[in-house]
Motif scaffolding. Structure first.
Motif, mmCIF file in Angstrom:
data_model
loop_
_atom_site.group_PDB
_atom_site.id
_atom_site.type_symbol
_atom_site.label_atom_id
_atom_site.label_comp_id
_atom_site.label_asym_id
_atom_site.label_seq_id
_atom_site.Cartn_x
_atom_site.Cartn_y
_atom_site.Cartn_z
ATOM 1 N N ALA B 75 9.449 -9.872 -0.619
ATOM 2 C CA ALA B 75 8.890 -8.585 -0.202
ATOM 3 C C ALA B 75 8.254 -8.780 1.162
ATOM 4 C CB ALA B 75 7.837 -8.104 -1.194
ATOM 5 N N TRP B 76 8.185 -7.705 1.968
ATOM 6 C CA TRP B 76 7.580 -7.845 3.298
ATOM 7 C C TRP B 76 6.977 -6.524 3.744
ATOM 8 C CZ3 TRP B 76 9.225 -4.572 7.123
ATOM 9 C CH2 TRP B 76 10.448 -3.915 6.893
ATOM 10 N N THR B 77 6.055 -6.607 4.674
ATOM 11 C CA THR B 77 5.562 -5.426 5.373
ATOM 12 C C THR B 77 5.047 -5.843 6.738
ATOM 13 O OG1 THR B 77 4.093 -3.493 5.306
ATOM 14 C CG2 THR B 77 3.196 -5.540 4.457
ATOM 15 N N MET B 98 3.304 -9.454 6.630
ATOM 16 C CA MET B 98 2.963 -10.149 5.385
ATOM 17 C C MET B 98 4.220 -10.248 4.532
ATOM 18 S SD MET B 98 -0.483 -10.482 5.358
ATOM 19 C CE MET B 98 -0.597 -11.069 3.668
ATOM 20 N N GLY B 99 4.250 -11.251 3.661
ATOM 21 C CA GLY B 99 5.385 -11.369 2.759
ATOM 22 C C GLY B 99 4.963 -11.871 1.392
ATOM 23 N N LEU B 100 5.830 -11.634 0.411
ATOM 24 C CA LEU B 100 5.720 -12.330 -0.877
ATOM 25 C C LEU B 100 6.858 -13.340 -0.862
ATOM 26 C CD1 LEU B 100 5.086 -9.501 -3.527
ATOM 27 C CD2 LEU B 100 3.427 -11.084 -2.551
ATOM 28 N N VAL B 124 14.431 -8.210 2.453
ATOM 29 C CA VAL B 124 14.220 -8.851 1.151
ATOM 30 C C VAL B 124 15.396 -9.795 0.913
ATOM 31 C CG1 VAL B 124 14.158 -8.437 -1.346
ATOM 32 C CG2 VAL B 124 12.869 -6.939 0.185
#
Lengths: 384, 150
Positions: B75-77, B98-100, B124
């Motif tokens: 995930a990212w933003t 940011m990422g997961l 993603v």
């Protein structure tokens, strides 16, 4: 277990700044209106449950400072805190107190005065070994999950913007709502400032000052004071693991909300929520969350939420109106927001929702959402 | 209306926390640029942050498993709104990404910064790699950020 019902609700006018009142005065405003709506004296209340996010105001022990404003002096009084779910959890705690037979009349009041504190500082005091270094607050965390939800379902920015339009137009008919925008359009949402990709300013809830209270009564008392009580047919709350990375594709899966909804639907005899519910007040801090909750709550199939909003199913004149009040997207005093969902659902069932009343609403759903994955659900119903 | 009386207070507050056994080993590993997760003996899930119990199986954990400093961006933003840095209290300007990240060998994802801030270049499923600080201190921010691999 005894039957219990909501017989009165009260809320303040929510706004970005309520400098005209202190925190206790704000709480008193909502509490007094709830008692008036229920038609009972403060002396009749047996116990009080308070909900807030105390770190946001930087005022410790809110239940001490605010208890007497909520008529709690000399009575049992406690605070319930479960993040964004605090308000719905407090309502469920009050329900448990009445249903268990302990008390006949319980007042639940939630409040928040974001303008007086430092919400970002409150959010910063998280797990010191992990999240302080790498967490990005409610906004960034939502944005991360939304990227997965979009990849999973193909939901679009336009579909999310429609949720913002519905919420703020509904809010224009709710005198208590903070953001009332009768002239909002999808274009205006998409042109509003990008906060965190893909969340635009108008996709996100505001920070509000406000309070909301409900009165819960045991069966006999409810029937004595109210000719159409909003019976609590089911109430469920769910916790989850602590870190954002613990929850697999959380917006798409939202297991806690699915599980809580399944439990209350079973208790209330709801097999097809879209058909069996007349109205829903769901906790949507961001537009995309409302779409994800449609799926978790069974209003549509997995991946169909974008189409549901496009078809107008959840509009005021649709098959299942969602958030006639304008929702969290229009008013968000966090500690009160969950109580507002329950109060608004109850007002619909009581037939007292005024300009945003759904005609003939008999069965209503209220939900809560908190940090990453906490979820609460309640079904309220009038007996015909 | 009368003129408001404004009384201001400022406060400095300091906290001190015990890491616990799991985070102590994790922190010492970071000083050697090594990442380890704790693994549940029942469900086999590998946890980051490590903790000595599995919330789902409700059992204590004792096993450690190696995790790579490379993985997948789940995930990212890109954040544009200035936000308070939780470590310093100082406002951080955007844009930052940011990422997961699911590190190879871990089952949970790690939330962290990503160097790339152009939304068009983030997807993603992309492979990413940790960039370590020169000076290590045994905290998760010993990883400065993750960079996207070609």
């Amino acid at each position: 277990m005894r039957r219990a019902a909501i017989i009165g609700t009260g809320q303040t006018h929510h706004a970005s700044k309520r400098d005209d009142v202190s925190q206790p005065e704000l709480v008193r405003e909502a509490s007094a209106r709830a008692l008036l709506d229920a038609g009972i004296d403060a002396a009749a209340i047996n116990a009080v449950v308070i909900s807030s996010m105390e770190l946001f105001e930087g005022r410790a022990l809110p239940e001490l400072w605010l208890g007497e404003a909520a008529y709690a002096a000399g009575k049992p009084c406690m605070k319930v805190a479960t993040g964004g779910t605090s308000g719905t959890s407090a309502c469920i705690a009050g329900y448990h107190q009445v249903a268990s037979g302990m008390f006949d009349l319980v007042l639940v009041v939630g409040y928040e005065k974001h303008s007086e504190g430092n919400t970002q500082a409150g959010m910063a005091i998280v797990d010191p070994y992990w999240d302080r270094a790498v967490a990005s607050g409610a906004l960034g965390n939502f944005a991360l999950s939304i990227s997965q939800y979009m990849a999973d379902t193909g939901v679009t920015e336009e579909q999310a913007a429609r949720v913002a339009v519905k919420a703020r137009r509904n809010a224009a008919r709710n005198p208590y709502a903070h953001l009332q925008m009768a002239d909002i359009t999808v274009e205006k949402v998409l042109e509003s400032r990008m906060l965190a990709h893909p969340i635009h300013m108008l996709d996100m809830c505001p920070q509000s000052d406000g309070a909301c209270a409900i009165v819960i009564a045991a069966e006999k008392t409810a029937n004595k004071f109210c000719d159409r009580p909003a019976w609590i047919e089911g109430a469920a709350t769910r916790h989850q693991q602590p870190y954002i990375g613990d929850i697999e594709r959380r917006l798409t899966t939202m297991e806690t909300l699915r599980s809580a909804a399944k439990e209350v639907y079973a208790k209330a005899g709801i097999s097809d929520p879209r058909r069996d519910l007349d109205v829903a007040e769901i906790y949507e801090p961001v537009t995309y969350a409302e779409l994800a909750w449609y799926e978790a709550l069974g209003f549509c199939g997995q991946g169909d939420a974008g189409r549901l909003i496009e078809e107008g199913v959840t509009e005021m004149d649709g098959e299942l109106p969602v958030n006639p009040s304008g929702g969290v997207l229009s008013s968000n005093p966090v500690g009160a927001s969950g109580v507002i969902r329950v109060a608004e659902a109850a007002s619909q069932v009581l037939g007292r929702a005024g300009e945003h009343q759904v005609d003939g609403a008999t069965t209503a759903l209220a939900t809560g959402y908190g940090v990453y994955a906490w979820a609460d659900a309640l079904v309220l119903r009038a007996m015909s | 209306m009368t003129r408001p009386v404004i009384i201001s207070h400022e406060m400095d507050a300091t906290w001190r926390y015990a890491s616990g056994v799991a985070m102590e080993r994790f922190a010492n590993n970071l000083l050697e640029r090594r990442i380890e997760a704790m693994q549940c003996g029942e469900c086999k899930r590998r946890y980051l942050p490590p903790r000595p119990f599995c919330g789902n199986c409700r059992v204590p954990l004792t096993d450690w498993a190696p995790v790579a400093s490379e993985g997948v961006l789940e995930a990212w933003t890109v954040v544009y709104l200035p936000i308070v840095d939780n470590r310093t209290g100082i406002t951080r300007d955007g844009p930052y990404a940011m990422g997961l990240i699911r590190l190879d060998g871990a089952d949970t994802t790690l939330n962290h910064y990503v160097a790339e801030t152009d939304p068009a270049c983030l997807k993603v499923g992309q492979r990413v790699k940790a960039v370590w600080r020169e000076e290590l201190r045994g905290a998760i921010d010993d990883i400065l950020h993750f960079e996207v691999l070609e």
